[in-house]
Design an enzyme around this catalytic site. Structure first.
Site, PDB file in Angstrom:
ATOM      1  CG  ASP A  87      -1.771   1.249   1.309  1.00 43.06           C
ATOM      2  OD1 ASP A  87      -2.868   1.224   0.718  1.00 43.06           O
ATOM      3  OD2 ASP A  87      -1.360   2.233   1.949  1.00 43.06           O
ATOM      4  CE1 TYR A 132       0.556   8.245   2.525  1.00 47.64           C
ATOM      5  CE2 TYR A 132       1.210   6.074   1.794  1.00 47.64           C
ATOM      6  CZ  TYR A 132       0.336   6.889   2.463  1.00 47.64           C
ATOM      7  OH  TYR A 132      -0.773   6.347   3.082  1.00 47.64           O
ATOM      8  N   PRO A 152      -1.771   0.176  13.188  1.00 53.94           N
ATOM      9  CG  PRO A 152      -1.074  -1.930  12.456  1.00 53.94           C
ATOM     10  CD  PRO A 152      -1.275  -0.520  11.981  1.00 53.94           C
ATOM     11  CB  ALA A 183      -0.873   3.585  18.550  1.00 50.24           C
ATOM     12  CE  LYS A 199       9.253   3.381  18.752  1.00 44.82           C
ATOM     13  NZ  LYS A 199       9.878   3.199  17.432  1.00 44.82           N
TER      14      LYS A 199
END
Length: 336
Positions: free
Chosen positions: A49, A54, A207, A209, A216
């Site tokens: 995708d 982009y 997924p 976030a 981390k």
């Protein structure tokens, strides 16, 4: 790798889709981007995708180069149209017939392919009649430049209206691409039930976030150097809604759940969105091939009901569920 049907179509796509939103053409060197794409292929990912916006079209170019030499029929390539590209002229954005027709040709050229499997409206265009947009998408399909059409971050009402027009025009609107994660569940009350009814699947982005669900980021501590939260070019702005000590503390409470299931935090997050039967695939990006190898292990994972309950208990009230957030975050007018 596991595969799922996209909407009520006969098209199967990999449960994990490789996406190159914030990396290719901007954050990582092209050779590393190619290594990430090849790692995806080596791990059974067949679905890729991207979008014309982009890195202002560079991401499509990088993906096209990275996929060169692969058997086209064995891949599913998705791209999108809406946001500004090029110098940002008055017709360089939106979902007008002019911009859609010019954009698909540019995307195909950069991706070095004759067609894309899925062409998506990257947002809803408030300044173009929906009839014009859907007619243009239908013509793109009839010209053989796209096989299916989809939308991204549309409300349930917008999806329903677009689906009705597509059906009248004889083309298949099969997908919705929203943000969805353990922390961001705004599609569950309205978008998902509407899409289930209409035979539309979710192709979910972020997924993990934007990295927060990897664990981390620690409460009370500065973000790790080189992480998305330190990326002034756009990543830091996207992630800031989750960079709250209460959120980060509760995310750390997910680690025992992941450990008990033998998963990394990232794998748990990806597997969680795939438990929703309306989700066809989870988009994952990578700045290193090792991240791809780790993420694909979420495919095929079944999280027990007891573990799903533990996740909800750990996150509690920090989860965003308001369906109005989709409209609230949408552009109110065509960007320039």
């Amino acid at each position: 790798m596991e595969f799922r049907y996209l909407g009520n179509s006969g098209l199967k796509i990999s449960e994990i889709t490789y996406g190159n939103w914030l990396t290719h053409g901007s954050q990582v060197e092209n050779d590393v981007a190619t290594q990430c794409v090849h790692a995806a292929l080596d791990n059974g990912i067949t679905t890729f995708d991207t979008a014309d916006v982009y890195a202002n079209t560079k991401a499509e170019t990088v993906l096209g180069e990275a996929l060169k030499g692969q058997r086209r029929e064995s891949l599913e390539i998705f791209t999108k149209v809406y946001w500004p590209t090029g110098p940002g002229g008055p017709n360089d954005s939106g979902l007008s017939r002019k911009h859609i027709m010019e954009s698909i040709n540019g995307s195909l050229r950069r991706l070095q392919t004759d067609y894309v499997d899925l062409y998506q409206a990257h947002r809803f265009d408030t300044e173009t009649p929906l009839e014009e947009t859907m007619q243009a998408f239908a013509d793109v399909v009839r010209q053989g430049k796209a096989l299916y059409i989809g939308v991204s971050e549309w409300t349930a009402d917008q999806i329903r209206a677009g689906h009705a027009l597509a059906k009248d025009l004889g083309v298949q609107l099969v997908s919705s691409q929203p943000q969805y994660s353990m922390l961001w569940r705004v599609i569950e009350d309205e978008v998902v039930p509407t899409c289930r009814e209409l035979g539309i699947s979710q192709v979910v982005w972020s997924p993990i976030a934007q990295g927060v669900l990897t664990g981390k980021y620690l409460p009370g501590q500065p973000p790790p150097e080189g992480s998305r939260a330190t990326d002034a070019s756009g990543g830091a702005d996207m992630i800031k809604r989750f960079m709250d000590d209460d959120v980060l503390t509760r995310v750390q409470d997910l680690k025992p759940v992941a450990d008990d299931l033998g998963l990394s935090m990232a794998q748990l997050a990806i597997a969680w969105v795939l438990q929703n039967d309306n989700v066809a695939t989870a988009l994952v990006g990578a700045s290193r091939p090792e991240q791809v190898h780790d993420n694909v292990k979420a495919a095929g994972v079944k999280i027990p009901a007891e573990a799903m309950e533990r996740i909800d208990e750990a996150l509690g009230s920090i989860v965003e569920t308001d369906p109005g957030k989709t409209a609230e975050n949408a552009p109110k007018r065509r960007p320039s």
